[in-house]
Design an enzyme around this catalytic site. Structure first.
Site, mmCIF file in Angstrom:
data_model
loop_
_atom_site.group_PDB
_atom_site.id
_atom_site.type_symbol
_atom_site.label_atom_id
_atom_site.label_comp_id
_atom_site.label_asym_id
_atom_site.label_seq_id
_atom_site.Cartn_x
_atom_site.Cartn_y
_atom_site.Cartn_z
ATOM 1 N N ASP A 1 0.842 -1.200 0.000
ATOM 2 C CA ASP A 1 0.000 0.000 0.000
ATOM 3 C C ASP A 1 0.875 1.247 0.000
ATOM 4 O O ASP A 1 1.753 1.405 0.850
ATOM 5 C CB ASP A 1 -0.897 0.009 1.240
ATOM 6 C CG ASP A 1 -1.743 1.267 1.311
ATOM 7 O OD1 ASP A 1 -2.766 1.339 0.607
ATOM 8 O OD2 ASP A 1 -1.382 2.187 2.082
ATOM 9 N N TYR B 1 3.149 10.018 0.279
ATOM 10 C CA TYR B 1 4.302 9.440 0.954
ATOM 11 C C TYR B 1 5.604 9.838 0.246
ATOM 12 O O TYR B 1 5.964 9.279 -0.795
ATOM 13 C CB TYR B 1 4.188 7.917 1.013
ATOM 14 C CG TYR B 1 2.935 7.409 1.691
ATOM 15 C CD1 TYR B 1 2.208 8.202 2.581
ATOM 16 C CD2 TYR B 1 2.463 6.125 1.441
ATOM 17 C CE1 TYR B 1 1.055 7.728 3.202
ATOM 18 C CE2 TYR B 1 1.319 5.641 2.066
ATOM 19 C CZ TYR B 1 0.618 6.458 2.939
ATOM 20 O OH TYR B 1 -0.522 5.981 3.554
ATOM 21 N N LYS C 1 -3.583 5.873 -3.552
ATOM 22 C CA LYS C 1 -4.634 6.751 -3.033
ATOM 23 C C LYS C 1 -4.818 7.978 -3.913
ATOM 24 O O LYS C 1 -3.906 8.364 -4.657
ATOM 25 C CB LYS C 1 -4.294 7.160 -1.586
ATOM 26 C CG LYS C 1 -4.083 5.947 -0.678
ATOM 27 C CD LYS C 1 -3.682 6.339 0.727
ATOM 28 C CE LYS C 1 -3.466 5.115 1.591
ATOM 29 N NZ LYS C 1 -2.204 4.410 1.256
#
Length: 323
Positions: free
Chosen positions: A54, A59, A83
């Site tokens: 994930d 990030y 995401k």
């Protein structure tokens, strides 16, 4: 539990291993990681049988996605999620405090339909892949109307087109995810930090709602930012210094675990899987050693007496399901 068992997410056909690898740390969370160690961390997770990964644009301002794509290139049989809700833009030289290797890019909110589609494609470009299996709406806490009104229909359309396999949302709260569940359009959710040995709040609303609807839940933050991995003074709880009462509770849990020869990390990692709605747990790892430790903790055999002793010590509610 078998941490490498493949289980379905709802009725989507997408499967995940019971143990997944959260890739925020390899984006340089708080301190640099470097390309080589990041690659070694993913390699170690793969060698131990983890097949669910994930990531997110947030990030490391895309660095986690780029490193994940490089590490997974040429491999088959894994499930990858990323995401939408933030897109990356030049940050005008402002320093980044959380992501040590972020460079000159920074995330900006965008839950528009066009933004979702563009974010999805930008993630594929950074990953160097032609598909991700699962897309989460990322932290839409202050953007509920846009998340439901424009972002969600775009995700549903991507699923209808076959460009993604499952629609999800990932948050650090359960209340809004419960509202999302009631729309009938979500296949799964990522709930971070709200279903752990120290925080059962997800059990009050989201988990029973998902169980009724056949929606799968992925649980992140099983160590509550670190206090359940190492409950020492100065440990973190929900991204802040843990209050003394939280540290004391975690230390008491550790003492019960020690009597059974079980590391607290193992109990914390495996606990969420006792609920029938929980399909997988994500553990963030930044090194091959941490990836190996997560696999080891997921494989520890935990006797039923340990859970009963936690209940007897008033450290666990007797109504909470356990593995």
């Amino acid at each position: 539990m078998d941490p490498f068992e493949r289980v379905p997410l709802g009725d989507t056909g997408v499967t995940v291993t019971r143990l997944g690898m959260g890739l925020a740390p390899i984006g340089g969370l708080y301190s640099p990681v470097g390309d080589q160690v990041a690659r070694e961390a993913v390699d170690a997770a793969w060698e131990h049988g983890i097949r669910f990964f994930d990531t997110a644009p947030l990030y490391g301002a895309g660095l986690s996605e780029r490193r994940a794509g490089a590490a997974l290139h040429g491999r088959n049989g894994y499930t990858l999620s990323t995401k939408v809700g933030r897109r990356l833009r030049k940050n005008n030289g402002e320093p980044e405090t959380m992501w040590a290797e972020a460079g000159d890019a920074a995330p900006v909110w965008d839950f528009s339909a066009d933004g979702v589609r563009a974010s999805h494609q930008e993630s594929l470009d950074r990953l160097g892949l032609d598909r991700v299996d699962l897309l989460h709406l990322h932290d839409p806490d202050d953007h509920y109307a846009d998340a439901v009104g424009t972002a969600l229909p775009a995700l549903v359309e991507l699923r209808r087109e076959g460009r993604i396999g499952a629609v999800s949302a990932g948050m650090n709260q359960s209340a809004m995810l419960t509202e999302f569940a009631r729309t009938g359009h979500f296949d799964c959710f990522l709930l971070a930090g709200r279903y752990s040995l120290l925080d059962h709040s997800g059990l009050a609303d989201l988990l029973p709602e998902c169980e009724r609807r056949g929606i799968s839940v992925i649980v992140g933050g099983v160590y509550n930012s670190g206090v359940l991995a190492d409950p020492r003074p100065g440990a973190s709880f929900d991204y802040r210094p843990a209050p003394p009462v939280v540290i004391a509770r975690a230390q008491a849990m550790a003492q019960v675990c020690e009597r059974h020869g079980v590391p607290l990390r193992a109990a914390a990692l495996q606990f969420p899987l006792g609920h029938p709605a929980v399909a997988s747990v994500l553990v963030g790892t930044r090194s091959p050693e941490e990836a190996a430790d997560a696999a080891a903790m997921a494989s520890v055999k935990i006797p039923g007496e340990l859970w009963r002793d936690l209940v007897a010590a008033w450290l666990l509610d007797p109504e909470v399901p356990v593995p």
